[in-house]
Design a protein around this motif. Structure first.
Motif, PDB file in Angstrom:
ATOM      1  N   PRO A 158       8.442   2.295   7.016  1.00 34.59           N
ATOM      2  CA  PRO A 158       7.189   3.027   6.762  1.00 34.59           C
ATOM      3  C   PRO A 158       7.262   3.956   5.560  1.00 34.59           C
ATOM      4  O   PRO A 158       6.229   4.309   4.991  1.00 34.59           O
ATOM      5  N   ILE A 161       6.138   3.310  -0.068  1.00 39.96           N
ATOM      6  CA  ILE A 161       4.722   3.578  -0.341  1.00 39.96           C
ATOM      7  C   ILE A 161       3.940   2.266  -0.524  1.00 39.96           C
ATOM      8  O   ILE A 161       2.861   2.101   0.023  1.00 39.96           O
ATOM      9  N   ARG A 360      -6.730  -0.825  -7.225  1.00 40.61           N
ATOM     10  CA  ARG A 360      -6.040   0.268  -7.923  1.00 40.61           C
ATOM     11  C   ARG A 360      -5.601  -0.157  -9.311  1.00 40.61           C
ATOM     12  O   ARG A 360      -5.308   0.689 -10.149  1.00 40.61           O
ATOM     13  N   HIS A 387      -6.065   2.708 -12.229  1.00 37.71           N
ATOM     14  CA  HIS A 387      -5.020   3.447 -12.954  1.00 37.71           C
ATOM     15  C   HIS A 387      -3.672   2.733 -12.956  1.00 37.71           C
ATOM     16  O   HIS A 387      -2.762   3.152 -13.659  1.00 37.71           O
ATOM     17  N   ASP A 414      -5.458  -1.219  -2.885  1.00 33.50           N
ATOM     18  CA  ASP A 414      -4.763  -0.292  -1.997  1.00 33.50           C
ATOM     19  C   ASP A 414      -4.103  -1.121  -0.894  1.00 33.50           C
ATOM     20  O   ASP A 414      -4.748  -1.968  -0.272  1.00 33.50           O
ATOM     21  N   GLN A 416      -2.324   0.035   1.916  1.00 28.32           N
ATOM     22  CA  GLN A 416      -1.914   0.726   3.147  1.00 28.32           C
ATOM     23  C   GLN A 416      -2.346   0.014   4.431  1.00 28.32           C
ATOM     24  O   GLN A 416      -1.642   0.013   5.427  1.00 28.32           O
ATOM     25  N   ARG A 417      -3.532  -0.602   4.429  1.00 31.60           N
ATOM     26  CA  ARG A 417      -4.044  -1.249   5.650  1.00 31.60           C
ATOM     27  C   ARG A 417      -3.713  -2.739   5.716  1.00 31.60           C
ATOM     28  O   ARG A 417      -4.013  -3.379   6.725  1.00 31.60           O
TER      29      ARG A 417
ATOM     30  N   TYR B  29       7.207  13.175   1.749  1.00 30.56           N
ATOM     31  CA  TYR B  29       6.501  11.913   2.021  1.00 30.56           C
ATOM     32  C   TYR B  29       7.216  11.113   3.118  1.00 30.56           C
ATOM     33  O   TYR B  29       6.574  10.530   3.999  1.00 30.56           O
ATOM     34  N   LEU B  33       5.630   9.995   6.700  1.00 31.14           N
ATOM     35  CA  LEU B  33       5.435   8.579   7.049  1.00 31.14           C
ATOM     36  C   LEU B  33       6.339   8.106   8.189  1.00 31.14           C
ATOM     37  O   LEU B  33       6.068   7.079   8.818  1.00 31.14           O
ATOM     38  N   THR B  34       7.422   8.799   8.440  1.00 34.66           N
ATOM     39  CA  THR B  34       8.332   8.341   9.497  1.00 34.66           C
ATOM     40  C   THR B  34       8.283   9.241  10.713  1.00 34.66           C
ATOM     41  O   THR B  34       8.680   8.836  11.799  1.00 34.66           O
ATOM     42  N   PHE B 357      -8.741   8.964   4.371  1.00 32.33           N
ATOM     43  CA  PHE B 357      -8.423   7.722   3.644  1.00 32.33           C
ATOM     44  C   PHE B 357      -7.275   7.940   2.651  1.00 32.33           C
ATOM     45  O   PHE B 357      -6.879   9.079   2.410  1.00 32.33           O
ATOM     46  N   THR B 358      -6.793   6.841   2.081  1.00 29.96           N
ATOM     47  CA  THR B 358      -5.710   6.920   1.096  1.00 29.96           C
ATOM     48  C   THR B 358      -5.995   7.999   0.052  1.00 29.96           C
ATOM     49  O   THR B 358      -7.030   7.957  -0.617  1.00 29.96           O
ATOM     50  N   PRO B 359      -5.075   8.952  -0.109  1.00 27.36           N
ATOM     51  CA  PRO B 359      -5.320  10.024  -1.082  1.00 27.36           C
ATOM     52  C   PRO B 359      -5.196   9.503  -2.512  1.00 27.36           C
ATOM     53  O   PRO B 359      -4.316   8.702  -2.811  1.00 27.36           O
ATOM     54  N   ARG B 360      -6.092   9.952  -3.379  1.00 18.97           N
ATOM     55  CA  ARG B 360      -6.049   9.585  -4.800  1.00 18.97           C
ATOM     56  C   ARG B 360      -5.671  10.774  -5.667  1.00 18.97           C
ATOM     57  O   ARG B 360      -5.280  10.584  -6.806  1.00 18.97           O
ATOM     58  N   LYS B 382       3.381  10.265  -9.337  1.00 20.45           N
ATOM     59  CA  LYS B 382       3.146   8.863  -9.691  1.00 20.45           C
ATOM     60  C   LYS B 382       3.733   7.870  -8.670  1.00 20.45           C
ATOM     61  O   LYS B 382       3.078   6.874  -8.343  1.00 20.45           O
ATOM     62  N   PRO B 383       4.947   8.114  -8.154  1.00 21.99           N
ATOM     63  CA  PRO B 383       5.490   7.157  -7.174  1.00 21.99           C
ATOM     64  C   PRO B 383       4.628   7.012  -5.923  1.00 21.99           C
ATOM     65  O   PRO B 383       4.773   6.044  -5.171  1.00 21.99           O
ATOM     66  N   TYR B 384       3.742   7.987  -5.696  1.00 22.68           N
ATOM     67  CA  TYR B 384       2.912   7.962  -4.493  1.00 22.68           C
ATOM     68  C   TYR B 384       1.484   7.506  -4.823  1.00 22.68           C
ATOM     69  O   TYR B 384       0.583   7.619  -4.008  1.00 22.68           O
ATOM     70  N   LEU B 385       1.308   7.023  -6.055  1.00 21.41           N
ATOM     71  CA  LEU B 385       0.033   6.474  -6.530  1.00 21.41           C
ATOM     72  C   LEU B 385      -1.079   7.514  -6.576  1.00 21.41           C
ATOM     73  O   LEU B 385      -2.263   7.193  -6.496  1.00 21.41           O
ATOM     74  N   ILE B 386      -0.666   8.775  -6.688  1.00 20.69           N
ATOM     75  CA  ILE B 386      -1.627   9.879  -6.808  1.00 20.69           C
ATOM     76  C   ILE B 386      -1.865  10.101  -8.293  1.00 20.69           C
ATOM     77  O   ILE B 386      -0.925  10.418  -9.027  1.00 20.69           O
ATOM     78  N   ARG B 435      -1.152   5.518   8.264  1.00 19.56           N
ATOM     79  CA  ARG B 435      -0.438   5.735   6.996  1.00 19.56           C
ATOM     80  C   ARG B 435      -1.296   6.489   5.986  1.00 19.56           C
ATOM     81  O   ARG B 435      -0.809   7.355   5.261  1.00 19.56           O
ATOM     82  N   GLU B 436      -2.560   6.137   5.921  1.00 20.45           N
ATOM     83  CA  GLU B 436      -3.442   6.787   4.948  1.00 20.45           C
ATOM     84  C   GLU B 436      -3.550   8.284   5.265  1.00 20.45           C
ATOM     85  O   GLU B 436      -3.494   9.120   4.367  1.00 20.45           O
ATOM     86  N   LEU B 439      -0.213   9.921   4.342  1.00 22.03           N
ATOM     87  CA  LEU B 439      -0.060  10.071   2.884  1.00 22.03           C
ATOM     88  C   LEU B 439      -0.850  11.285   2.393  1.00 22.03           C
ATOM     89  O   LEU B 439      -0.400  12.009   1.505  1.00 22.03           O
TER      90      LEU B 439
END
Lengths: 456, 456
Positions: A158, A161, A360, A387, A414, A416-417, B29, B33-34, B357-360, B382-386, B435-436, B439
């Motif tokens: 999990p 990412i 994305r 992006h 995305d 995640q789902r 993170y 997630l865990t 929802f998935t954070p941006r 960036k590794p978290y797609l934010i 997960r969303e 995150l």
């Protein structure tokens, strides 16, 4: 002075061009969100046709339906490309239970993996050995494994990412688990479903026996994540817990099916091809809305959106709906073979096969020069929150078209789902959001537009 | 030489620090997630408590539950802050139908808007006048409107990418429609639900009568998007179509409720406050999972994640669960009032109230210097797609804390699905992805960590 003047002219032209590209993208996105066809096509594909396993009647109905819809778009050409595909059938609904050493039983949710053989008639019961992967099983050796059902229980991580990466970290036990366990004399294989969620739905998917002699081939099934946890707990409490399962799936002879192809022929470079596609077949448990109904209808809408936006492509743009991605890749191999025979120059291939969620960006298989070009387009996509432009894996269906000189790409929604639905009975139309699907189609159409206009 | 040396030392420190920040974000993170708590808290809040309208029994149960959970986290302080809140009750389920000029009827789905008065006992039937907005109604004038039910049917614009912007473009007819129509002698107001999807669920939300005399106050309700289309079509076919609706909602006296607050006291600057929050109240039709159960449990988990990650904040970090955002904002006003009285220096406030929802990324209300600082943190995310770090609106509950010298921010999740659920019976736990949600909590905790460490 002359140099300054030409620089000035260049800058003006570049600016006008960027301006018109921005306007073109706006037209495409607005078309898709206000007047898109992808969602209603998906509704039909999912709710009127349903799951589309290669060689099934519904796969053939999907071929006929999508051809008819492409025919109605006024493209330059629409045709079917014949291809022989494997035909595996699930048979009766699978049945499984755990049996404690005292004899009490408890049913669990399983489904046969695609390509698996059936259990012996009446089912199969054996002791269970739980492992976290193929290497652990091999280390235990023949003595420990022989006569047993091997239970592969490695869970998707999990904390990763991008969920496709977590999937990649576990897919080997599903694909090769039965082949490797068969070599060690196991009688069956049960694999934890590739699902990040704890729920009751088993997730199918392809598996292989490689060149294993028929005598060593053993049946394999996926178990839901909740029931994988239950089985693991039971084994901790009572290591003599037995597992029973019954499945009647079988592999029939190959049958003829088709890729569905539509084309807008290029006005300047008709032998330079840009293709956009998804796969028409799906697994049979759900209706295949995310995998890959979404990619199919988005790809169809790319050509329609370009036409509706009044754009006349310089290159030939094709939508290719590939047959048999899930358990054979025969459609993709056939398409690439024919393209090669005809000497068609495929400069760019774009695949959508990661679900119909909010887009994305893209992963590209390309050289650095192309990535620099992409860098210059980033700002055009910013208003649409796109992006992600990275080097990475494009997709299974476009892979056979990749050469040293061309570019392939995969849409990255995305993620995640995605594995809540992937290959399970939960892959249903109701889990696709109209806007998210339409944004994906527009994002693909925008990239195709830019590549047609500027080349790779 | 000395300058070069100190530059070198600075660069080394900066590098080590960036390294450790990257590691800290990874820890946060991974924890979320865990080993996150947000999803199980939301499960309880949504499925054991449910919709939490201000002043209701379930709102009080939510206060008690979240206080108890915060108590169990070992924070430095947890307390309730009393606040008087409005109490509006829906009464019986609303009922509505269309009646053609030939007398045939057809039921439609409506719900009273929050704050509306009831219809006269037994309901209200009148001719309908359809308008696209308040200005159009005003232009038609008293003669056209008087004695009628005004039907505001302006739809959210699907081509707008950020759905909150499309919402903003239509919310005035819901909030002020009845007040303005009342002034022109209308007898009732029906508003198209603020939903981008065509479905059967009416979406409630707050409305106001301003200072309108009681004699001019008229009942107002939202109609589902499908039924808005139906009503509009019926009016085109038969302009004498009448609308009947019956609702028994009413406004009671204010009652006492509470903000729920937890704090980790800062080790270096205890009077510098960083707050993170969402609102505990919700509308009553669904269980308030996205609006704003998600923001509540994410905010709670920010403090837990920082503790679990072994971080000792320099500044005081508070979670504030605001009461009565939906129909009064009393909790936010009370919190800001008390903070001012006590001279607490709130340097940064972060709100999550846009769904789970998935954070941006985040929108910030801040000066340019802070945006430059944020720019420097982008790579960490960036590794978290934010990727979304923009100036913009932060949120209703943190707005009263904003000064010229501090910063406020709003978490910006993917917004495409939000208005499928917002204020409707479809705002349910099953539509939140674990997960969303997690995150989002990790993204908030990461920003809070950076701001605590480096200040604004």
């Amino acid at each position: 002075m002359k140099r300054i003047l030409s620089l000035l002219i260049f800058l003006i032209i570049a600016n006008v061009s960027a301006q018109s590209d921005a306007e073109m993208l706006k037209t495409i996105y607005t078309q898709s969100l206000t007047n898109g066809k992808s969602y209603s096509w998906l509704d039909y594909l999912s709710n009127q046709i349903g799951g589309r396993l290669s060689g099934s009647l519904s796969a053939e109905r999907a071929v006929a339906y999508t051809k008819e819809e492409l025919d109605s778009l006024g493209l330059d050409k629409v045709w079917l490309q014949p291809v022989m595909v494997p035909k595996w059938v699930r048979g009766n609904k699978e049945y499984a239970f755990l049996e404690s050493s005292s004899g009490s039983t408890s049913t669990v949710n399983i489904c046969a993996l695609g390509g698996s053989i059936a259990t012996p008639i009446g089912g199969l019961k054996a002791a269970v050995i739980e492992v976290q992967g193929i290497e652990e099983m091999k280390a235990l050796g023949k003595e420990a494994v022989s006569g047993k059902i091997v239970f592969f229980n490695r869970a998707m991580q999990p904390e990763i990412i991008q969920t496709f990466e977590a999937y990649g970290g576990c897919a080997d036990q599903r694909y090769s688990g039965a082949m490797e366990a068969g070599k060690l004399g196991a009688v069956g294989v049960i694999v934890r479903s590739l699902n990040l969620r704890l729920d009751d739905f088993p997730h199918t998917g392809s598996m292989t026996y490689g060149n294993l002699p028929i005598s060593q081939r053993i049946p394999s099934a996926a178990i839901s994540t909740n029931d994988a946890e239950k089985l693991s707990t039971m084994l901790t409490l009572d290591k003599n817990t037995k597992f029973f399962f019954n499945q009647t799936c079988r592999q029939l002879d190959d049958v003829e099916s088709h890729n569905v192809i539509g084309e807008i022929t290029g006005s300047e470079f008709p032998n330079e091809y840009i293709i956009v596609g998804g796969h028409l077949d799906s697994w049979d448990l759900g209706d295949g809305s995310h995998d890959d109904g979404a990619g199919v209808v988005q790809s169809m809408d790319v050509l329609r959106l370009l036409k509706e936006s009044g754009y006349k492509p310089k290159r030939s743009i094709r939508v290719v709906l590939f047959m048999n991605e899930e358990n054979g890749l025969r459609g993709a191999l056939k398409y690439a073979e024919v393209a090669k025979q005809k000497g068609e120059n495929h400069i760019f291939s774009l695949e959508s096969d990661s679900g119909g969620f909010t887009p994305r960006g893209f992963d590209f298989e390309c050289d650095d020069a192309f990535m620099t070009k992409i860098e210059g387009w980033k700002n055009l996509f910013k208003p649409y929150l796109i992006h992600h432009f990275e080097k990475g894996y494009s997709g299974a269906d476009v892979a056979p078209l990749k050469t040293a000189n061309n570019v392939s790409a995969g849409l990255r929604p995305d993620s995640q789902r995605y594995f809540d639905h992937h290959h399970a009975a939960t892959d249903l139309f109701e889990h696709v959001n109209k806007r998210e699907l339409e944004l994906g189609a527009a994002t693909m159409a925008s990239l195709v537009y830019l590549i047609d206009k500027y080349g790779i």
